[in-house]
Design a protein around this motif. Structure first.
Motif, PDB file in Angstrom:
ATOM      1  N   UNK A 168       0.853  -1.210   0.000  1.00 26.22           N
ATOM      2  CA  UNK A 168       0.000   0.000   0.000  1.00 26.22           C
ATOM      3  C   UNK A 168       0.879   1.248   0.000  1.00 26.22           C
ATOM      4  N   UNK A 169       1.895   1.232   0.863  1.00 28.94           N
ATOM      5  CA  UNK A 169       2.806   2.382   0.941  1.00 28.94           C
ATOM      6  C   UNK A 169       3.577   2.541  -0.366  1.00 28.94           C
ATOM      7  N   UNK A 170       4.005   1.379  -0.929  1.00 32.48           N
ATOM      8  CA  UNK A 170       4.759   1.425  -2.183  1.00 32.48           C
ATOM      9  C   UNK A 170       3.927   2.038  -3.308  1.00 32.48           C
ATOM     10  N   UNK A 171       2.641   1.676  -3.309  1.00 37.33           N
ATOM     11  CA  UNK A 171       1.732   2.183  -4.345  1.00 37.33           C
ATOM     12  C   UNK A 171       1.737   3.718  -4.346  1.00 37.33           C
ATOM     13  N   UNK A 172       1.673   4.282  -3.154  1.00 32.35           N
ATOM     14  CA  UNK A 172       1.652   5.740  -3.029  1.00 32.35           C
ATOM     15  C   UNK A 172       2.946   6.363  -3.543  1.00 32.35           C
ATOM     16  N   UNK A 173       4.066   5.752  -3.185  1.00 34.04           N
ATOM     17  CA  UNK A 173       5.354   6.318  -3.609  1.00 34.04           C
ATOM     18  C   UNK A 173       5.507   6.223  -5.126  1.00 34.04           C
ATOM     19  N   UNK A 174       5.072   5.078  -5.677  1.00 32.41           N
ATOM     20  CA  UNK A 174       5.158   4.901  -7.129  1.00 32.41           C
ATOM     21  C   UNK A 174       4.274   5.916  -7.843  1.00 32.41           C
ATOM     22  N   UNK A 175       3.128   6.180  -7.244  1.00 31.98           N
ATOM     23  CA  UNK A 175       2.190   7.129  -7.846  1.00 31.98           C
ATOM     24  C   UNK A 175       2.808   8.523  -7.924  1.00 31.98           C
ATOM     25  N   UNK A 176       3.637   8.843  -6.918  1.00 31.84           N
ATOM     26  CA  UNK A 176       4.293  10.149  -6.906  1.00 31.84           C
ATOM     27  C   UNK A 176       5.365  10.245  -7.984  1.00 31.84           C
ATOM     28  N   UNK A 193       3.742  -9.628  -4.850  1.00 24.23           N
ATOM     29  CA  UNK A 193       2.830  -8.479  -4.869  1.00 24.23           C
ATOM     30  C   UNK A 193       3.570  -7.216  -5.310  1.00 24.23           C
ATOM     31  N   UNK A 194       4.807  -7.052  -4.835  1.00 24.71           N
ATOM     32  CA  UNK A 194       5.598  -5.884  -5.233  1.00 24.71           C
ATOM     33  C   UNK A 194       5.858  -5.923  -6.737  1.00 24.71           C
ATOM     34  N   UNK A 195       6.257  -7.097  -7.231  1.00 29.69           N
ATOM     35  CA  UNK A 195       6.556  -7.231  -8.663  1.00 29.69           C
ATOM     36  C   UNK A 195       5.311  -6.947  -9.501  1.00 29.69           C
ATOM     37  N   UNK A 196       4.156  -7.408  -9.031  1.00 31.62           N
ATOM     38  CA  UNK A 196       2.915  -7.174  -9.770  1.00 31.62           C
ATOM     39  C   UNK A 196       2.560  -5.689  -9.825  1.00 31.62           C
ATOM     40  N   UNK A 197       2.963  -4.974  -8.768  1.00 32.73           N
ATOM     41  CA  UNK A 197       2.687  -3.538  -8.689  1.00 32.73           C
ATOM     42  C   UNK A 197       3.585  -2.738  -9.626  1.00 32.73           C
ATOM     43  N   UNK A 199       5.411  -3.947 -12.254  1.00 40.39           N
ATOM     44  CA  UNK A 199       5.496  -4.434 -13.637  1.00 40.39           C
ATOM     45  C   UNK A 199       4.786  -3.511 -14.623  1.00 40.39           C
ATOM     46  N   UNK A 200       3.496  -3.187 -14.384  1.00 39.67           N
ATOM     47  CA  UNK A 200       2.802  -2.330 -15.359  1.00 39.67           C
ATOM     48  C   UNK A 200       3.430  -0.945 -15.478  1.00 39.67           C
ATOM     49  N   UNK A 201       4.132  -0.517 -14.421  1.00 39.59           N
ATOM     50  CA  UNK A 201       4.750   0.814 -14.455  1.00 39.59           C
ATOM     51  C   UNK A 201       6.144   0.781 -15.065  1.00 39.59           C
ATOM     52  N   UNK A 202       6.639  -0.439 -15.288  1.00 41.28           N
ATOM     53  CA  UNK A 202       7.973  -0.572 -15.882  1.00 41.28           C
ATOM     54  C   UNK A 202       9.087  -0.140 -14.946  1.00 41.28           C
ATOM     55  N   UNK A 203       8.847  -0.224 -13.632  1.00 41.93           N
ATOM     56  CA  UNK A 203       9.912   0.118 -12.682  1.00 41.93           C
ATOM     57  C   UNK A 203      10.714  -1.157 -12.366  1.00 41.93           C
TER      58      UNK A 203
END
Lengths: 284, 471
Positions: A168-176, A193-197, A199-203
């Motif tokens: 959840x926290x990672x999602x917020x940071x990635x969004x920024x 779960x981290x990899x799935x988050x 992957x679509x962002x290409x990070x």
């Protein structure tokens, strides 16, 4: 023989041992591990090196007591010794030289993330650590990581830091935005779960795998994992891999190979005897 | 020259049979199968040797043991001399007397084999070596004056141990670095107890230690130290770190639970003593029906181990026939006696599993032998439409290994062939001066005795090199 110099309880089931191993202390790099055999008759188990003190000649091992072997290890007191330690094994962490790295640590994995964050910070990389645990008492290495950059603590019950999962926290940071790389070490479902988050962002996301291992030097092939379309050996090709390529389902499955044996060993410790050794394929 | 017994009389003696554990009993235990000759049988067998003027058995031996000499001493009742003679030629006779493929080496050259059975050279070697293990005090060890030269040997398998023994005898200071927690290499992790008891390996290693060889375990060269670091520290290096990464079949289902490489399966059982679980901490899956893929010694060791772990059915799956199997003849014979089933002319195409991803069977195809390939062996070809399923719950893959990259990766100047094996000249020297190599890291997977031959040759070359260097 490797003497225990210091023992510290980090959480209800995670223990830190500082152990004499002068050569390894001198040359180890973030991401590397050792194979430990406590005593004659004991298993060889892989443990990531959490820290090292080349002056004292010691390495820091952070151990989660999950089975007989790890329980016996964490029961060692200062002055007692571990019979065999071999290493440092595995490739050092592939580090970026500049930019912003997010280091995600779950449970005992936080101890593995720590030397990575240390290495990144030394290079001048901005480090944000996201670490998690069930509740306050399960969060480890918070103070150490604080020294290296921003730390976001997540607990399942909200008793410390923010309530919720590290993802959840990672999602917020990635969004920024502005994240160059993510390093994730923890339970396999967390890394998945981290990899799935990301992957679509290409990070780019690096995960550290801890499969079943015997020798740790590329001989047994027990630690094989599917990465992309290839079979790789975590001990010599890893232990860190591109999280977007790892077949986590297979890893979770293979980690369960000896579950019934582990239960049998645990039972024996408690002196309840089960009789015949288990056969594979029965009552599963 | 024959001793007191006339040749005619020698010719009348038949080859003595090796006493062995009953096949039904031994299929359920890990004790040694062959029991060894009692004195009387050993002396009778020794009398069979004709003491040829031009003994070809010596050429048949990769370490050139002077076979007629030790046998003559034995037949004369001079067992201490026999042992002394044998140990001068071979650093590990109690091992080779048990695991060498004598039928393709020394015994294949024995003149008595032309009409009847060759002399049981391996059995006699074992007899003399076992005597030596129990009579250390009756043996004198000779050591040349100290040269002040330091040699490091990487790996404590048969090649490294042999080289270390030879070098220390020539007065050099020898340190062995072993990656695992116990010395012996394949002799302790690979070859099972029932074929080579670990106690014997330990005693042979003790003898080398007493001769002055230092062994340091848990040192993974390539990680703990790099090759360039060792070159700075020592006057010469011998690389004998053995075979490495197991080769898998590359068929679907190979990562299901219940599929092992033979290396992992045997290491769990031998080095980690998993057959004693839960008295030892390392477990191994004990299949009811175990399929072992391959036809070499490692495959036969695995399948016989499976039987001893309680497999009701233990199968060898091999794409050629029993005649083409590279395994030692005696082991194939013993395996069959122990109830091992041979699925010849069969190749796996897929490992099958259930919904929990446990192995349930091996899908195979039948093969037929076609034209000879580059190795001269008939190349197997699949028979279309012959697929069938062999039910099993454990699969052990014993189809070879690739060289371990850990050491070679730390030294790009070291010349490798395209498969990753280290390239050496006839003396075992690599592309780097003072760095020698031998055994499986040079040959790919071979035998204990060929590795020992490399160790012996390299030790001689290292000795020359060190002395020439001093000038």
């Amino acid at each position: 023989m490797h003497r225990i110099l210091n023992r510290r309880q980090l959480s209800p089931n995670v223990t830190q041992l500082d152990v004499e191993a002068p050569r390894i202390a001198q040359i180890r790099q973030p991401g590397q591990f050792v194979i430990v055999r406590r005593a004659e008759g004991a298993e060889r188990i892989p443990l990531t090196i959490a820290d090292a003190d080349p002056v004292k000649g010691s390495i820091t091992l952070v151990i989660q007591a999950v089975g007989k072997s790890t329980r016996e290890l964490v029961a060692l007191a200062p002055g007692e010794a571990i019979e065999d330690i071999a290493g440092p094994l595995g490739h050092p962490t592939d580090m970026i030289e500049r930019g912003h790295a997010v280091c995600v640590g779950g449970g005992v994995g936080t101890a593995v993330v720590h030397p990575i964050a240390q290495g990144l910070s030394r290079r001048g990389v901005r480090v944000t650590s996201i670490i998690g645990g069930r509740s306050r008492e399960w969060v480890i290495f918070e103070a150490e990581l604080q020294r290296l950059g921003e730390v976001i603590v997540c607990t399942d019950d909200g008793s410390h830091g923010r309530k919720g999962f590290v993802t959840d926290a990672l999602k917020d940071i990635l969004a920024a935005g502005g994240v160059d790389i993510v390093y994730a070490v923890g339970p396999v479902p967390m890394m998945r779960a981290v990899a799935n988050l990301t992957r679509p962002l290409g990070v780019h996301t690096i995960v550290s795998l801890n499969p079943v291992m015997i020798d740790g030097t590329g001989m047994c092939g027990g630690c094989r994992v599917s990465v992309g379309s290839e079979t790789r050996f975590a001990c010599v090709d890893g232990p860190e891999f591109d999280g977007h390529q790892v077949n986590f389902e297979e890893l979770i499955d293979r980690l369960g190979t000896y579950r019934e044996f582990e239960q049998q060993a645990a039972c024996r410790e408690e002196e309840c005897h089960l009789g015949q050794p288990l056969k594979p394929g029965t009552q599963r | 020259m024959p001793g007191k017994i006339p040749t005619k009389q020698r010719l009348q003696i038949q080859r003595q049979k090796m006493p062995e554990q009953d096949s039904a009993a031994r299929a359920a235990n890990f004790a040694e199968v062959n029991l060894g000759f009692p004195e009387q049988l050993a002396l009778l067998e020794a009398d069979r040797c004709l003491q040829c003027k031009d003994p070809r058995c010596i050429q048949g031996c990769p370490v050139n043991v002077n076979i007629p000499r030790f046998i003559e001493f034995l037949s004369e009742g001079k067992i201490a001399e026999a042992a002394q003679s044998l140990l001068a030629d071979n650093a590990l006779p109690a091992v080779t007397g048990r695991v060498c493929p004598q039928e393709t080496q020394c015994e294949a050259e024995c003149i008595r084999g032309h009409k009847g059975m060759p002399v049981g050279i391996g059995y006699l070697e074992r007899y003399v070596a076992d005597w030596a293990r129990h009579h250390k005090d009756s043996l004198k060890s000779e050591r040349a004056p100290a040269t002040g030269k330091k040699v490091v040997v990487i790996g404590s398998g048969p090649s490294g141990l042999t080289a270390a023994g030879e070098l220390v005898r020539r007065g050099h200071e020898v340190t062995i670095y072993e990656a695992l927690h116990k010395p012996g290499g394949v002799l302790v992790y690979g070859i099972p107890e029932f074929r080579l008891p670990k106690k014997i390996v330990q005693q042979e290693i003790e003898r080398l230690k007493e001769a002055g060889v230092k062994i340091q375990c848990n040192v993974v060269v390539g990680r703990t130290y790099t090759l360039p670091e060792l070159r700075n520290e020592f006057d010469a290096v011998f690389i004998a770190n053995g075979a490495g990464l197991p080769v898998f079949m590359n068929v679907p289902g190979e990562n299901l639970k219940g599929v092992y490489s033979a290396n992992e399966y045997l290491t769990r059982v031998n080095l980690m003593a998993a057959y004693q679980f839960p008295n030892a901490d390392t477990p191994v899956l004990q299949g009811k029906r175990v399929a072992v893929v391959g036809g070499g010694n490692v495959a036969i060791d695995s399948v016989r181990t499976a039987r001893r772990l309680g497999a009701e059915q233990a199968m060898i799956v091999y794409r050629r026939t029993r005649d083409e199997m590279p395994a030692r003849a005696e082991e194939i014979h013993h395996a069959a006696e122990e109830g091992v089933r041979f699925e010849e002319l069969t190749a796996p195409v897929e490992v099958l599993g259930n919904d929990k991803r446990w192995v349930t069977g091996l899908k195979c195809v039948r093969m037929k032998l076609g034209d000879p390939d580059a190795s001269g062996r008939a190349s197997p070809e699949p028979i279309p439409g012959s697929e069938f399923v062999m039910p099993c719950d454990v699969v052990v893959v014993a189809i070879g290994t690739r060289p371990n990259p850990l050491l070679t990766a730390t030294c790009p100047e070291l010349q490798l062939n395209k498969r990753g094996n280290i390239v050496t000249d006839d003396n075992g020297m690599t592309s780097l001066p003072g760095v020698f190599a031998g055994g499986d890291i040079v040959r790919g997977a071979a035998t204990v005795i060929l590795a020992m031959g490399d160790g012996k040759r390299a030790a001689h070359a290292i000795d020359h090199w060190l002395r020439a260097e001093t000038g």
